[in-house]
Scaffold this motif. Structure first.
Motif, PDB file in Angstrom:
ATOM      1  N   GLN A   3       1.089  -0.616   0.034  1.00 22.69           N
ATOM      2  CA  GLN A   3       0.190   0.170  -0.229  1.00 22.69           C
ATOM      3  C   GLN A   3       0.935   1.463   0.033  1.00 22.69           C
ATOM      4  N   LEU A   4       0.627   2.340  -1.330  1.00 23.92           N
ATOM      5  CA  LEU A   4       1.456   3.703  -1.109  1.00 23.92           C
ATOM      6  C   LEU A   4       0.157   4.898  -1.084  1.00 23.92           C
ATOM      7  N   ALA A  23       4.697   6.991   1.846  1.00 22.28           N
ATOM      8  CA  ALA A  23       4.935   5.809   2.373  1.00 22.28           C
ATOM      9  C   ALA A  23       4.616   4.514   1.879  1.00 22.28           C
ATOM     10  N   ALA A  24       5.327   3.456   2.229  1.00 27.41           N
ATOM     11  CA  ALA A  24       4.457   2.287   1.785  1.00 27.41           C
ATOM     12  C   ALA A  24       4.518   1.725   3.160  1.00 27.41           C
ATOM     13  N   SER A  25       3.463   0.244   2.867  1.00 24.77           N
ATOM     14  CA  SER A  25       2.819  -0.193   3.913  1.00 24.77           C
ATOM     15  C   SER A  25       3.293  -1.962   3.117  1.00 24.77           C
ATOM     16  N   GLY A  26       3.412  -2.940   3.923  1.00 26.71           N
ATOM     17  CA  GLY A  26       2.086  -4.087   3.394  1.00 26.71           C
ATOM     18  C   GLY A  26       4.197  -4.943   3.546  1.00 26.71           C
ATOM     19  N   MET A  34      11.400   2.123  -6.474  1.00 23.68           N
ATOM     20  CA  MET A  34      10.480   3.288  -6.450  1.00 23.68           C
ATOM     21  C   MET A  34      10.036   4.159  -7.050  1.00 23.68           C
ATOM     22  N   GLY A  35       8.662   4.447  -7.298  1.00 25.46           N
ATOM     23  CA  GLY A  35       8.822   5.545  -8.208  1.00 25.46           C
ATOM     24  C   GLY A  35       8.002   6.709  -7.850  1.00 25.46           C
ATOM     25  N   TRP A  36       7.514   7.871  -9.005  1.00 18.27           N
ATOM     26  CA  TRP A  36       7.134   8.810  -8.901  1.00 18.27           C
ATOM     27  C   TRP A  36       6.512   8.666 -10.340  1.00 18.27           C
ATOM     28  N   TYR A  37       5.383   8.904 -10.860  1.00 17.41           N
ATOM     29  CA  TYR A  37       4.463   9.423 -12.111  1.00 17.41           C
ATOM     30  C   TYR A  37       3.861  10.475 -11.975  1.00 17.41           C
ATOM     31  N   VAL A  98       7.694  -4.875  -6.646  1.00 15.31           N
ATOM     32  CA  VAL A  98       7.961  -5.657  -5.934  1.00 15.31           C
ATOM     33  C   VAL A  98       9.025  -6.702  -6.822  1.00 15.31           C
ATOM     34  N   VAL A  99       9.588  -7.107  -6.226  1.00 10.59           N
ATOM     35  CA  VAL A  99      11.075  -8.058  -6.772  1.00 10.59           C
ATOM     36  C   VAL A  99       9.920  -9.408  -8.398  1.00 10.59           C
ATOM     37  N   ASP A 100       8.487  -9.821  -7.659  1.00  8.84           N
ATOM     38  CA  ASP A 100       8.099 -10.931  -9.015  1.00  8.84           C
ATOM     39  C   ASP A 100       7.601  -9.267 -10.051  1.00  8.84           C
ATOM     40  N   GLY A 101       7.860  -8.565 -10.127  1.00 12.19           N
ATOM     41  CA  GLY A 101       7.602  -7.467 -11.183  1.00 12.19           C
ATOM     42  C   GLY A 101       6.391  -6.946 -11.142  1.00 12.19           C
ATOM     43  N   ILE A 102       5.383  -7.218 -10.087  1.00  9.93           N
ATOM     44  CA  ILE A 102       4.065  -6.391  -9.603  1.00  9.93           C
ATOM     45  C   ILE A 102       4.482  -4.920 -10.050  1.00  9.93           C
ATOM     46  N   GLY A 103       3.682  -4.469  -9.834  1.00 10.56           N
ATOM     47  CA  GLY A 103       3.480  -2.857  -9.308  1.00 10.56           C
ATOM     48  C   GLY A 103       2.049  -2.427  -8.855  1.00 10.56           C
ATOM     49  N   TYR A 104       2.876  -0.936  -7.823  1.00  5.96           N
ATOM     50  CA  TYR A 104       1.607  -1.336  -7.305  1.00  5.96           C
ATOM     51  C   TYR A 104       1.268   0.648  -7.534  1.00  5.96           C
ATOM     52  N   TRP A 105       0.425   1.181  -7.456  1.00  7.20           N
ATOM     53  CA  TRP A 105       0.618   2.838  -7.111  1.00  7.20           C
ATOM     54  C   TRP A 105      -1.040   2.660  -5.961  1.00  7.20           C
ATOM     55  N   GLY A 106      -0.136   4.566  -5.151  1.00  5.84           N
ATOM     56  CA  GLY A 106      -0.956   5.028  -4.793  1.00  5.84           C
ATOM     57  C   GLY A 106      -1.827   5.972  -5.600  1.00  5.84           C
ATOM     58  N   SER A 107      -3.177   5.894  -4.736  1.00  5.86           N
ATOM     59  CA  SER A 107      -3.664   7.393  -5.425  1.00  5.86           C
ATOM     60  C   SER A 107      -3.692   8.657  -6.252  1.00  5.86           C
ATOM     61  N   GLY A 108      -2.481   9.315  -5.752  1.00  6.94           N
ATOM     62  CA  GLY A 108      -2.131  10.364  -6.041  1.00  6.94           C
ATOM     63  C   GLY A 108      -2.061  11.191  -5.740  1.00  6.94           C
TER      64      GLY A 108
END
Length: 115
Positions: A3-4, A23-26, A34-37, A98-108
């Motif tokens: 979660q971001l 801030a990341a959790s989980g 990590m990055g910004w778009y 994450v290491v398995d290639g899955i990407g997560y997004w915050g709500s912006g």
């Protein structure tokens, strides 16, 4: 899962500065990069900056020399923005891969630069 949560957006005048935080959790210890778009109205989401777990960074040409990405630890990343321009106005999203290639997004978080 990761979660971001982003913070630090707001309204700033042309030439001003802001700092965004994420801030990341989980599953934070599975995060590789990590990055910004950002996404402006009517435009596609675009890369702003990324940073790997090893500290390697990558920036969009439009922000080089003005933005700096940093990573405090496994779960926090910041984006320091100076010399902001009206064309930087957008919703800024935090991203984590994450290491398995899955990407997560915050709500912006909204960044608005007035001219």
């Amino acid at each position: 899962q990761v979660q971001l949560v982003e913070s630090g957006g707001g309204l700033v005048q042309n030439g001003g500065s802001l700092r965004l935080s994420c801030a990341a959790s989980g599953r934070i210890f599975s995060i590789n990069a990590m990055g910004w778009y950002r996404q402006a109205p009517g435009k596609q989401r675009e890369l702003v900056a990324t940073i790997t777990s090893g500290g390697s960074t990558n920036y969009a040409d439009s922000v080089k020399g003005r933005f700096a990405i940093s990573r405090n630890n496994a779960k926090n990343t910041n984006l320091h923005m100076i010399s902001l321009k009206p064309e930087d106005t957008a919703v800024y999203y935090c991203n984590a891969v994450v290491v398995d290639g899955i990407g997560y997004w915050g709500s912006g978080t909204q960044v608005t630069v007035s001219s």
